[in-house]
Scaffold this active site. Structure first.
Site, PDB file in Angstrom:
ATOM      1  N   GLN A   1       3.865 -11.398  -4.489  1.00  0.00           N
ATOM      2  CA  GLN A   1       2.922 -10.334  -4.114  1.00  0.00           C
ATOM      3  C   GLN A   1       3.656  -9.079  -3.618  1.00  0.00           C
ATOM      4  OE1 GLN A   1      -0.274  -9.738  -4.438  1.00  0.00           O
ATOM      5  NE2 GLN A   1      -0.811 -11.669  -5.408  1.00  0.00           N
ATOM      6  N   SER A   2       4.765  -8.759  -4.249  1.00  0.00           N
ATOM      7  CA  SER A   2       5.561  -7.604  -3.824  1.00  0.00           C
ATOM      8  C   SER A   2       4.817  -6.280  -4.005  1.00  0.00           C
ATOM      9  CB  SER A   2       6.855  -7.581  -4.649  1.00  0.00           C
ATOM     10  OG  SER A   2       7.532  -6.348  -4.473  1.00  0.00           O
ATOM     11  N   ASN A   3       4.705  -5.528  -2.928  1.00  0.00           N
ATOM     12  CA  ASN A   3       4.155  -4.167  -3.011  1.00  0.00           C
ATOM     13  C   ASN A   3       5.181  -3.222  -3.619  1.00  0.00           C
ATOM     14  OD1 ASN A   3       1.695  -4.740  -1.393  1.00  0.00           O
ATOM     15  ND2 ASN A   3       3.217  -5.156   0.200  1.00  0.00           N
TER      16      ASN A   3
ATOM     17  N   ALA B   1       7.273  -3.972  -6.018  1.00  0.00           N
ATOM     18  CA  ALA B   1       7.205  -4.117  -7.478  1.00  0.00           C
ATOM     19  C   ALA B   1       6.055  -3.273  -8.031  1.00  0.00           C
ATOM     20  CB  ALA B   1       7.024  -5.590  -7.844  1.00  0.00           C
TER      21      ALA B   1
END
Ligand SMILES: *Cc1c(COP(=O)(O)O)cnc(C)c1O
Length: 336
Positions: free
Chosen positions: A75-77, A79
């Site tokens: 759930q990388s912001n 990325a």
């Protein structure tokens, strides 16, 4: 400190607002709490990575890249913001996601930031937890080079001296806003992870002699290690600015008491903080970073570390897009 000497593209809506949180401040009964709205940087839902990407993407373009590669948790912001920035600039973007939580939930694996990455058509590859992600990016870069591409590798969180310039800039922006409002800031508090945000802020606020302390609330590793990571990046960022040796080690302070079970796993205090900000101020925090940062802020106010009569700025680093990956962390399955 003259940041216009470094290449930069415009991606963020700046300056982000600096606003008081009167209802939260009154509820907690301590200092006046202000919020610096870096969740409102504007690109694809916003967040702190956009400031870093203004400098990183400019460097990529300067080096003739046609594609960027980056990595993060599922759930990388970071990325999501990188994929959006690449789209906006007409570059390709390859994303490597590390399964740091082991969650098998559908929302976690396909909703929230993951869905948005796909909307930006960024190819996604999944790796098991504890993979050497820097090595994995190097391998991916080589594969792309063999296909005739010119990749530029952005480290996790965009945290290197180039990315940290985005938060040196935020420090200068915050100082200007505070001076214009005649607001004396006694402390800045925010969630710290890959260290670029805190390193840039500390470099900017300390090298300009503002006297404003920064406290990073950790989301992953223990305090000594987090402070070491931040300080190393402060030094490298100062080198880049020709300001080596101007910031003391004790300007870097982290508190890692609010991590809970681990990275990406919300603690009860995280959920409580998210609900408190939503219900008192209509502000959306996230379950991985800003919710833990706010949990630290709330607890430290309650313990009297920040006092009545002081002004504390909470830097909202964004991340609310991840809420949709964490629906099960809240008990909202019924209508009233
Ligand atoms: C990445 C991130 C952080 C942490 O910033 P670092 O520069 O990696 O320390 C905090 N909040 C949110 C929402 C993030 O996405």
């Amino acid at each position: 400190m003259h940041l216009a000497r470094f290449p930069r593209v415009s991606l963020a809506h700046l300056p982000t607002p600096l606003e008081p949180l009167p209802r939260l401040s009154e509820w907690l009964g301590g200092p006046m709490i202000w919020i610096k709205r870096d969740d409102c940087t504007g690109l694809a839902g916003g967040g702190n990575k956009t400031r870093k990407l203004e400098f990183l993407m400019a460097e990529a373009i300067e080096q003739g890249a046609d594609t960027v590669i980056t990595q993060g948790a599922t759930q990388s912001n970071h990325a999501r913001q990188t994929a959006a920035a690449a789209t906006r600039l007409g570059l390709g973007c390859h994303i490597l996601l590390e399964d740091r939580t082991g969650s098998i939930e559908e929302d976690y694996n396909y909703n929230g930031n993951v869905m948005l990455n796909q909307l930006f058509e960024a190819p996604l590859q999944k790796y098991p937890g504890a993979t050497d992600m820097n090595e994995a990016m190097a391998v991916r870069a080589e594969e792309l080079r063999e296909q005739g591409k010119r990749p530029y590798v952005i480290p996790g969180g965009g945290s290197n001296p180039t990315g940290a310039l985005g938060y040196v800039n935020c420090a200068l922006e915050l100082l200007t806003q505070a001076n214009d409002k005649h607001l004396r800031i006694d402390s800045v508090v925010h969630a710290t992870g890959s260290a670029g945000t805190q390193a840039g802020l500390v470099a900017g606020l300390s090298a300009s002699n503002s006297g404003i302390p920064v406290l990073g609330i950790g989301v992953r590793i223990p305090r000594a290690q987090q402070e070491e990571n931040v300080y190393r990046l402060v030094e490298a960022t100062l080198d880049k600015l020709n300001l080596s040796g101007t910031v003391a080690r004790d300007a870097v302070r982290a508190n890692c008491d609010y991590v809970g079970e681990g990275y990406g796993i919300p603690a009860q205090s995280t959920i409580d903080a998210i609900e408190m900000f939503a219900r008192l101020e209509g502000i959306l925090l996230d379950p991985v970073y800003s919710g833990k940062g706010a949990a630290g802020l709330i607890d430290l106010v309650r313990k009297g570390e920040f006092k009545s009569g002081q002004n504390v700025v909470f830097l909202h680093t964004g991340g609310a897009q991840a809420l949709f990956g964490y629906r099960s962390a809240f008990n909202f399955s019924q209508y009233d």
